[in-house]
Design an enzyme around this catalytic site. Structure first.
Site, short mmCIF file in Angstrom:
data_model
loop_
_atom_site.label_atom_id
_atom_site.label_comp_id
_atom_site.label_asym_id
_atom_site.label_seq_id
_atom_site.Cartn_x
_atom_site.Cartn_y
_atom_site.Cartn_z
N ASP A 1 -56.81 -30.42 22.56
CA ASP A 1 -57.09 -31.15 21.33
C ASP A 1 -55.77 -31.50 20.64
OD1 ASP A 1 -58.58 -32.43 19.45
OD2 ASP A 1 -59.31 -30.62 18.45
N LYS B 1 -57.60 -17.73 9.02
CA LYS B 1 -58.64 -18.65 9.47
C LYS B 1 -59.95 -17.89 9.63
CE LYS B 1 -58.90 -21.33 13.51
NZ LYS B 1 -58.24 -22.35 14.34
N LEU C 1 -56.86 -23.57 2.02
CA LEU C 1 -55.79 -24.50 2.40
C LEU C 1 -56.39 -25.73 3.09
CD1 LEU C 1 -53.00 -22.21 3.91
CD2 LEU C 1 -52.91 -23.50 1.78
N GLY D 1 -63.53 -23.92 11.31
CA GLY D 1 -63.64 -22.94 10.24
C GLY D 1 -62.80 -23.32 9.03
N GLY E 1 -60.80 -26.76 8.95
CA GLY E 1 -60.58 -27.34 10.27
C GLY E 1 -61.90 -27.53 10.96
#
Ligand SMILES: *[C@@H]1O[C@H](CO)[C@@H](O)[C@H](O)[C@H]1NC(C)=O
Ligand SMILES: *[C@@H]1O[C@H](CO)[C@@H](O)[C@H](O)[C@H]1NC(C)=O
Ligand SMILES: *[C@@H]1O[C@H](CO)[C@@H](O)[C@H](O)[C@H]1NC(C)=O
Ligand SMILES: *[C@@H]1O[C@H](CO)[C@@H](O)[C@H](O)[C@H]1NC(C)=O
Ligand SMILES: *[C@@H]1O[C@H](CO)[C@@H](O)[C@H](O)[C@H]1NC(C)=O
Ligand SMILES: *[C@@H]1O[C@H](CO)[C@@H](O)[C@H](O)[C@H]1NC(C)=O
Ligand SMILES: *[C@@H]1O[C@H](CO)[C@@H](O)[C@H](O)[C@H]1NC(C)=O
Ligand SMILES: *[C@@H]1O[C@H](CO)[C@@H](O)[C@H](O)[C@H]1NC(C)=O
Ligand SMILES: *[C@@H]1O[C@H](CO)[C@@H](O)[C@H](O)[C@H]1NC(C)=O
Ligand SMILES: *[C@@H]1O[C@H](CO)[C@@H](O)[C@H](O)[C@H]1NC(C)=O
Length: 774
Positions: A564, A467, A445, A451, A448
């Site tokens: 973040d 993830k 998908l 990962g 990031g």
């Protein structure tokens, strides 16, 4: 014989008038065909049940009745009001509507400490009433309960036109000093508020973190509510685990309601004058203008409902209008002529009928007995009613508990691991390999910072996001574990849900709910056939993200700082609901620690410059980053873009320069300008400016940002403030041809929008120079 007469008399007055008034009331409550009741709540016109059902005088007065509760619950219009517990908004439940007031369900701000002064739980309370038709009543007071506490109540800036702060201090050093029933500064204090407020935010602060009184008082409370409904129970309130729930249930917030924004004379002879026959108009003093209608003397009924108030048949009600002779009803009054052989005025306020001759002593005796009986009767009535009232309070309590009060939830999540989502699951490697077709690249998908994210289809058909960290990086594994620890504590609609993990593999795998519609960043900046994110939607996303961050900042014993915050970490689901994700960098912070020193981490362009320079991480760093996200929503520009000229490279800096040189609209996305209202955009720009303050201390808290945004969002929804001439058929029902009742140009709220500004923390500190835990 005399006794029998008296008994007959009593039974007469205790039944017939009651029946008479209920019958009359039922006929004079609502417009024809409109329901009058929502559960146990009577909803009289100008209020009405239903949205745009034509039952009320206008959208502000539409009461929503949710029948999925038993008994059904009534709520104020959802686009006008909002409550906040911890970064959560609630519709406001209506408890009672009377001729002048609406009573709504309360919330209580609380903070509890452990023996060494650590905050175990922290909830604020507040209300946003975005209409000058409703103002906080003077019947409310600000209360603080505790022995080492002070209440601090302020307006929600950007929404409230007024500038104030109010509070009181309650101190006691031993439990014997705490009086019952009096809020005088020992265990409980109370103070009043300015008139005409439409918002408030209540917090409770402490001086010595309860360390000196902890043996008998572990929590401090603040709330605003109807003064006469609250009785301080002394030290037993300190140890009552139900104090918050009980008080929220039994002490309502009272709101004044009025019609319009101007005085009577302004509306007379217009279609916005709602006082009907036999009534008169009263200017409302003490709020923000507006008027009410009232029946003239001798008339009763609903002065807003055509044809108006009707004559009271005084003769039908011997209880309130005793007549000792022949009673004749007259329009607006009545006549009472004494029987033969007597003279005078038989009415209660008259002289009474006296025998033309002299009064007999027997007469006096029976009169005395009558009065005696009367008082016994009144006493019994009073006992009956107070018993009834207690029963009602008990019942409400029961319903609240049955419906699983919000607060119960908070308590659960406040203990160390109580917040763990019980549906969390440990997945096996095989399961996840199967789900992702052996981590096939066709299932990726996205990648990031920490990962790769795969799409997975579990055996039961659930689509999930999985993830996977990059292989064997100590640092990243730590972040994975960090994320698990944080996410298992969190259960919020706008935070991506962790379904489970798999720790069997060499790198841990995290399994999330699948949020399928990409990131906010993608929607704003990447134009690959995605439709334009409307301003309305942008605002909703902002509100949802802000609410989630506020929740994180104030959740349970250990607030979470995301570290973040950026548009790429705000995911959108198929309904475009925002979900905050990526907690790899986040930190849990004990509440007493207002800051921690960390390695600076974050994304350039969003990074708080203060944090960058000092390495001191506070919740205000997220506020800065969120300010940048708001800017992206306003401008559709990337936070950092090397393609732009030197001056425009950093969006935050460019924005501040533009604002200073009064060029705000040059930087905003033209489509946003077209869709948003001027006031709204200016208010949000001002909010962004405060978020981007160099000094973290002067930035608003996430909670304040969330409330302010929510308020501003709801502003768009006022259909009569539509400045673009779009005709909304559903709302035209309420708009007379020449109606200026809802005209924004005479809305005092709009005028004050720019003027308001946030109270600074300095203000708090100048009031109470103490170690404020914020
Ligand atoms: C209100 O109720 C009274 C008594 O039932 C009735 O006479 C009167 O007409 C009603 N008024 C309206 C406006 O319906
Ligand atoms: C609400 O109404 C029901 C009947 O409809 C009654 O049994 C109940 O006591 C009422 N509850 C309250 C809190 O008034
Ligand atoms: C009524 O309340 C329930 C439970 O809170 C909620 O799920 C539902 O959406 C509400 N219905 C309406 C029409 O607001
Ligand atoms: C609710 O409001 C009505 C007036 O509409 C009033 O008569 C009644 O006493 C109120 N009930 C409570 C519990 O305040
Ligand atoms: C209070 O909480 C803090 C932080 O969790 C802990 O370090 C401290 O030991 C606690 N104090 C007591 C007396 O439990
Ligand atoms: C309202 O209109 C009536 C007649 O149409 C007039 O006599 C009266 O003075 C007007 N009142 C106001 C306040 O304009
Ligand atoms: C009341 O009634 C009596 C007898 O019918 C009459 O004489 C008197 O003038 C009346 N008073 C008023 C104020 O109508
Ligand atoms: C008694 O009250 C009526 C209205 O209820 C009023 O018209 C009358 O003037 C009063 N009479 C006296 C003597 O105060
Ligand atoms: C009512 O009238 C009776 C005589 O019919 C008289 O004795 C009594 O004092 C009167 N009561 C009042 C309250 O006027
Ligand atoms: C509110 O008060 C503060 C401090 O007294 C001041 O800085 C600010 O400008 C005021 N805001 C308004 C809208 O008056």
């Amino acid at each position: 014989m005399l006794l029998l007469t008296l008994i007959l008399f009593i039974s007469h007055i205790s039944f017939s008038p009651l029946a008479a008034t209920t019958a009359a009331a039922a006929n004079n409550l609502t417009l024809p065909g409109c329901p009058a009741k929502c559960g146990n709540l009577t909803v009289p016109y100008p209020f009405g049940i239903g949205t745009n059902s034509g039952c009320s005088i206008g959208p502000w007065f539409d009461i929503t009745c949710n029948t999925s509760f038993n008994p059904p619950k009534a709520f104020l219009p959802p686009n006008l009001f909002s409550y906040t517990g911890i970064g959560m908004f609630h519709e406001v439940e209506v408890i009672n509507i009377s001729n002048e007031h609406i009573r709504v369900k309360n919330t209580v701000a609380s903070k509890c400490y452990n023996q060494t002064g650590y905050v175990l739980q922290d909830d604020a309370s507040g209300l946003v009433v975005q209409s000058s038709y409703f103002t906080l009543s003077e019947l409310n007071k600000v209360f603080a309960v505790g022995c080492d506490d002070y209440a601090y109540v302020s307006p929600v800036s950007g929404i409230e036109g007024k500038n104030f702060s109010s509070g009181c201090v309650t101190i006691c050093s031993n439990v014997q000093d705490v009086p019952v029933g009096s809020c005088s500064g020992m265990g409980c204090c109370a103070t009043s508020l300015p008139t005409g407020l439409t918002t408030y935010l209540a917090n409770v602060f402490t001086i010595y973190s309860h360390t000196r009184v902890w043996s008998f008082n572990k929590c401090g409370y603040t709330f605003l509510g109807e003064e006469s409904a609250f009785t301080f129970q002394g030290a037993s309130d300190f140890v009552d685990p139900d104090f918050v729930v009980r008080t929220a249930e039994s002490v309502p917030v009272v709101l004044n309601w009025v019609i319009g924004r101007e005085k009577c004379n302004y509306y007379k002879n217009t279609s916005d004058y709602y006082c009907q026959g036999n009534s008169f108009c009263l200017d409302f003093e003490g709020g923000n203008g507006g008027y009410r209608c009232s029946c003239v003397n001798g008339y009763q009924g609903n002065p807003y409902l055509p044809p108006g108030c009707y004559d009271i048949d005084e003769c039908a009600d011997p209880n309130t209008n005793p007549c000792n002779g022949t009673c004749t009803n007259l329009p607006g009054s009545y006549n009472c002529s004494c029987p033969h052989g007597y003279e005078g005025d038989g009415r209660r306020n008259g002289t009474g009928c006296t025998a033309r001759n002299s009064k007999s002593p027997a007469l006096k005796l029976s009169l005395g007995m009558g009065i005696g009986f009367m008082s016994v009767f009144i006493g019994m009535g009073w006992l009956y009613f107070s018993h009834q009232r207690r029963k009602v309070v008990k019942l409400r309590e029961k319903f609240f508990l049955k419906n699983g009060g919000m607060l119960l939830k908070q308590q659960i999540s406040s203990d160390e691991f109580g917040g763990v989502n019980r549906s969390n699951k440990i997945f096996t490697t095989q399961e996840l390999e199967k789900a992702t077709k052996n981590f096939s690249s066709s299932m990726i998908l996205g990648r990031g910072g920490y990962g790769t994210v795969y799409k997975g289809i579990l055996l039961d058909g659930t689509i999930v996001a999985i993830k996977k960290s990059r292989v064997m990086d100590e640092n990243q594994i730590e972040q994975f574990i960090n994320e698990v620890v944080i996410l298992t504590r969190i259960n919020h609609r706008n935070v991506v849900k962790l379904l489970g993990c798999c720790l069997e593999t060499e790198v841990p795998l995290l399994v999330y709910e699948c949020v399928s519609n990409g990131t906010l960043f993608h929607h704003i900046h990447v134009n690959d056939g995605l439709s334009w994110l409307s301003w309305d939607r942008r605002l909703r996303i902002a509100v949802e993200s802000a609410g989630a961050l506020a929740y994180l900042h104030s959740a349970a014993s250990k607030p979470v700082i995301h570290r973040d915050v950026k548009s790429a970490n705000i995911l959108l689901d198929e309904n475009m609901v925002a979900k905050i994700s990526d907690f790899g960098a986040s930190r849990l912070i004990a509440l007493d620690q207002t800051q921690v020193t960390t390695m600076v981490q974050g994304t350039i362009g969003y990074l708080d410059p203060e944090y960058f320079h000092t390495s001191q991480l506070t919740d205000k760093s997220d506020v800065y980053s969120f300010g940048v996200v708001l800017l992206e929503l306003l401008t559709s520009k990337k936070p950092l873009c090397m393609d732009r000229s030197q001056a425009e490279r950093n969006l935050a800096a460019y924005f501040l320069v533009s604002l200073r040189s009064n060029n705000l609209f040059q930087i905003l996305d033209p489509r946003v300008v077209r869709e948003g209202s001027l006031e709204q955009l200016e208010a949000i720009a001002s909010l962004v400016k405060r978020c981007l303050n160099m000094n973290g201390y002067d930035r608003p808290t996430m909670k304040e940002v969330a409330i302010e945004l929510e308020g501003l969002r709801k502003l768009t929804k006022q259909p009569w403030v539509n400045q673009h001439g779009n005709e909304d058929v559903s709302t035209r029902v309420y708009e007379g041809e020449h109606s200026d009742l809802y005209n924004p140009s005479i809305n005092p709220y709009m005028d004050s929008m720019e003027a308001s500004s946030l109270y600074s923390s300095d203000q708090i500190h100048s009031l109470y120079p103490v170690n404020d835990p914020r």
